[in-house]
Design a protein around this motif. Structure first.
Motif, short mmCIF file in Angstrom:
data_model
loop_
_atom_site.label_atom_id
_atom_site.label_comp_id
_atom_site.label_asym_id
_atom_site.label_seq_id
_atom_site.Cartn_x
_atom_site.Cartn_y
_atom_site.Cartn_z
N LEU A 138 -28.51 -55.10 11.67
CA LEU A 138 -26.91 -54.55 11.29
C LEU A 138 -26.20 -54.44 12.82
O LEU A 138 -25.05 -55.04 12.53
N GLY A 139 -27.04 -54.53 13.94
CA GLY A 139 -26.12 -54.69 14.93
C GLY A 139 -25.19 -53.23 15.12
O GLY A 139 -24.09 -53.54 15.83
N SER A 140 -25.68 -51.97 14.97
CA SER A 140 -24.87 -50.99 14.74
C SER A 140 -24.28 -50.63 16.03
O SER A 140 -23.34 -50.04 16.17
N ARG A 141 -24.89 -50.78 17.22
CA ARG A 141 -24.32 -50.33 18.52
C ARG A 141 -23.31 -51.28 18.82
O ARG A 141 -22.60 -51.21 20.06
N LEU A 142 -23.07 -52.57 18.02
CA LEU A 142 -21.91 -53.45 18.60
C LEU A 142 -21.06 -53.58 17.02
O LEU A 142 -20.60 -54.38 16.63
N ALA A 143 -20.66 -52.26 16.64
CA ALA A 143 -20.20 -52.12 15.40
C ALA A 143 -18.60 -52.61 15.60
O ALA A 143 -18.03 -53.18 14.58
N PRO B 170 -22.33 -60.94 11.25
CA PRO B 170 -23.53 -60.34 11.83
C PRO B 170 -24.01 -60.58 13.45
O PRO B 170 -23.12 -61.29 14.01
N LYS B 171 -24.81 -59.55 14.06
CA LYS B 171 -24.54 -59.84 15.21
C LYS B 171 -24.95 -61.18 16.00
O LYS B 171 -24.27 -61.54 16.99
N PRO B 172 -25.74 -61.88 15.31
CA PRO B 172 -26.04 -63.29 16.12
C PRO B 172 -24.92 -64.00 16.24
O PRO B 172 -24.71 -65.12 17.06
N MET B 173 -23.71 -63.87 15.29
CA MET B 173 -22.39 -64.51 15.28
C MET B 173 -21.50 -64.17 16.47
O MET B 173 -20.51 -64.73 16.51
N VAL B 174 -21.82 -62.98 17.10
CA VAL B 174 -21.02 -62.52 18.26
C VAL B 174 -20.81 -63.54 19.44
O VAL B 174 -21.79 -64.05 19.87
N GLU B 175 -19.82 -64.01 19.84
CA GLU B 175 -19.65 -64.84 20.61
C GLU B 175 -19.53 -64.46 22.17
O GLU B 175 -19.28 -63.42 22.40
N VAL B 176 -20.19 -65.35 22.65
CA VAL B 176 -20.61 -65.28 24.26
C VAL B 176 -20.09 -66.72 24.74
O VAL B 176 -20.67 -67.83 24.56
N PRO C 120 -30.17 -58.58 27.35
CA PRO C 120 -29.78 -58.60 25.89
C PRO C 120 -28.42 -58.40 25.85
O PRO C 120 -27.65 -58.09 26.63
N MET C 121 -28.00 -58.47 24.56
CA MET C 121 -26.75 -58.14 23.99
C MET C 121 -26.81 -56.78 23.06
O MET C 121 -26.68 -56.95 21.70
N ASP C 122 -27.17 -55.76 23.65
CA ASP C 122 -26.91 -54.36 22.62
C ASP C 122 -25.66 -53.89 22.31
O ASP C 122 -25.46 -53.10 21.49
N THR C 123 -24.82 -54.04 23.45
CA THR C 123 -23.50 -53.04 23.53
C THR C 123 -22.45 -54.01 23.68
O THR C 123 -22.46 -55.27 24.49
N ILE C 124 -21.30 -53.46 23.60
CA ILE C 124 -19.89 -54.13 24.02
C ILE C 124 -20.00 -54.41 25.65
O ILE C 124 -19.57 -55.59 25.89
N ARG C 125 -20.44 -53.72 26.12
CA ARG C 125 -20.73 -53.99 27.88
C ARG C 125 -21.48 -54.91 27.86
O ARG C 125 -21.16 -55.84 28.91
N ASP C 126 -22.60 -55.13 27.19
CA ASP C 126 -23.67 -56.40 27.63
C ASP C 126 -22.78 -57.61 27.15
O ASP C 126 -22.97 -58.58 27.77
N ARG C 127 -22.16 -57.63 25.85
CA ARG C 127 -21.27 -58.84 25.67
C ARG C 127 -20.41 -59.26 26.71
O ARG C 127 -20.30 -60.39 27.12
N ASN C 128 -19.61 -58.35 27.18
CA ASN C 128 -18.64 -58.46 28.12
C ASN C 128 -19.39 -58.99 29.47
O ASN C 128 -18.67 -59.91 30.36
N SER C 129 -20.50 -58.60 30.06
CA SER C 129 -21.24 -59.13 30.88
C SER C 129 -21.69 -60.51 30.90
O SER C 129 -21.39 -61.48 31.57
N LEU C 130 -22.18 -60.90 29.49
CA LEU C 130 -22.59 -61.93 29.45
C LEU C 130 -21.19 -63.22 29.15
O LEU C 130 -21.65 -64.19 29.51
#
Length: 269
Positions: free
Chosen positions: A10-15, A22-28, A232-242
């Motif tokens: 579900l990727g709830s921490r990236l709600a 789905p979480k795997p479709m979140v763009e980096v 990892p990409m667990d949070t919005i902060r992780d996504r922003n870092s990547l």
């Protein structure tokens, strides 16, 4: 060698993102993170993927069904609709997307792929939300060398907070530098023998709990230590870092020294 990509959570921490995809479709850096994970394996010549989908599985199916349009240039006749693909980058991926259930846990997702995996052959498996410049060739060599059922890639967690550098009780500096510690966590990038299926007996059991724990107790789980980049990409902060790392000429998860293959250039999608 086939590679299973666990992509059904579900990727709830990236709600903020996963409410609609789905979480795997979140763009980096303009590409879904699952495609960037696949780039790592593809660099070492592995191009046969099985996506264990679940939450919003249809969007993953649609993405890969249309990937030939996304990753290539096209020439189209507006009168007839005849379409011609003009390759813009090396291809070769073969991707199966299997709906393993919206609420199935990770070990259950692997178990449900039994009929999709080549019988009696070693296979790889990883999460679709973590990136690392793991030497896949060395990982496989390590796995073959010990003769056990399973190998997990052990990584050192990235610093999520700045460090306080002390001299005695005096604060000397604040720094983002990661200190090397003997702290290892599960970084994914598994190699499994078919016998691991005997440990996958419950759809509601996370892989990280009973299956891996029991393999460890039975002496069938070995760890490949990866001391390079992993995030990892667990949070919005992780996504922003990547995302920020994609501004570099070569992102850190694609920096391989004297390794076979060639890193594919990024494709804006």
């Amino acid at each position: 060698m086939q590679c299973v990509l666990l992509a059904g959570g579900l990727g709830s921490r990236l709600a903020e993102e996963t409410v609609s995809i789905p979480k795997p479709m979140v763009e980096v850096g303009g590409r879904p993170i699952i495609a960037r994970v696949m780039d790592i394996y593809s660099h070492f010549g592995h191009q046969d993927f099985i996506v264990a989908a679940g939450y919003k599985a249809l969007l993953l199916k649609q993405f890969f069904a249309n990937y030939h349009l996304i990753a290539n240039n096209i020439s189209v006749s507006v009168d007839t609709g005849k379409l011609r693909l003009i390759p813009s980058r090396p291809g070769g991926w073969n991707v199966s997307v299997v709906d393993t259930g919206a609420h199935t846990m990770t070990s259950g997702r692997i178990r449900r792929l039994r009929d999709w995996l080549t019988p009696n052959e070693t296979f790889m498996c990883t999460y679709s939300d973590g990136l690392g410049n793991v030497d896949i060739a060395a990982l496989i060599d390590f796995h073959k060398s010990h003769g056990k059922l399973a190998t997990v890639t052990a990584v050192q967690p990235p610093a999520r907070f700045g460090n306080i550098e002390l001299k005695g009780d005096r604060v000397d500096a604040f720094t983002e530098k990661v200190r090397k510690r003997e702290t290892w966590i599960n970084g994914g990038f598994f190699v499994f023998e078919p016998g691991v299926m005997d440990y996958m007996v419950d759809d509601m059991e996370p892989l990280e709990q009973s299956p891996l724990t029991q393999m460890a107790r039975d002496g069938e789980l070995m760890a490949y230590r990866h001391e390079g980049f992993w995030h990892p990409m667990d949070t919005i902060r992780d996504r922003n870092s990547l995302n920020a790392m994609c501004d570099e000429e070569v992102p850190p998860w694609m920096r391989f020294e004297d390794k076979p293959g060639a890193a594919f250039p990024a494709v804006a999608i």
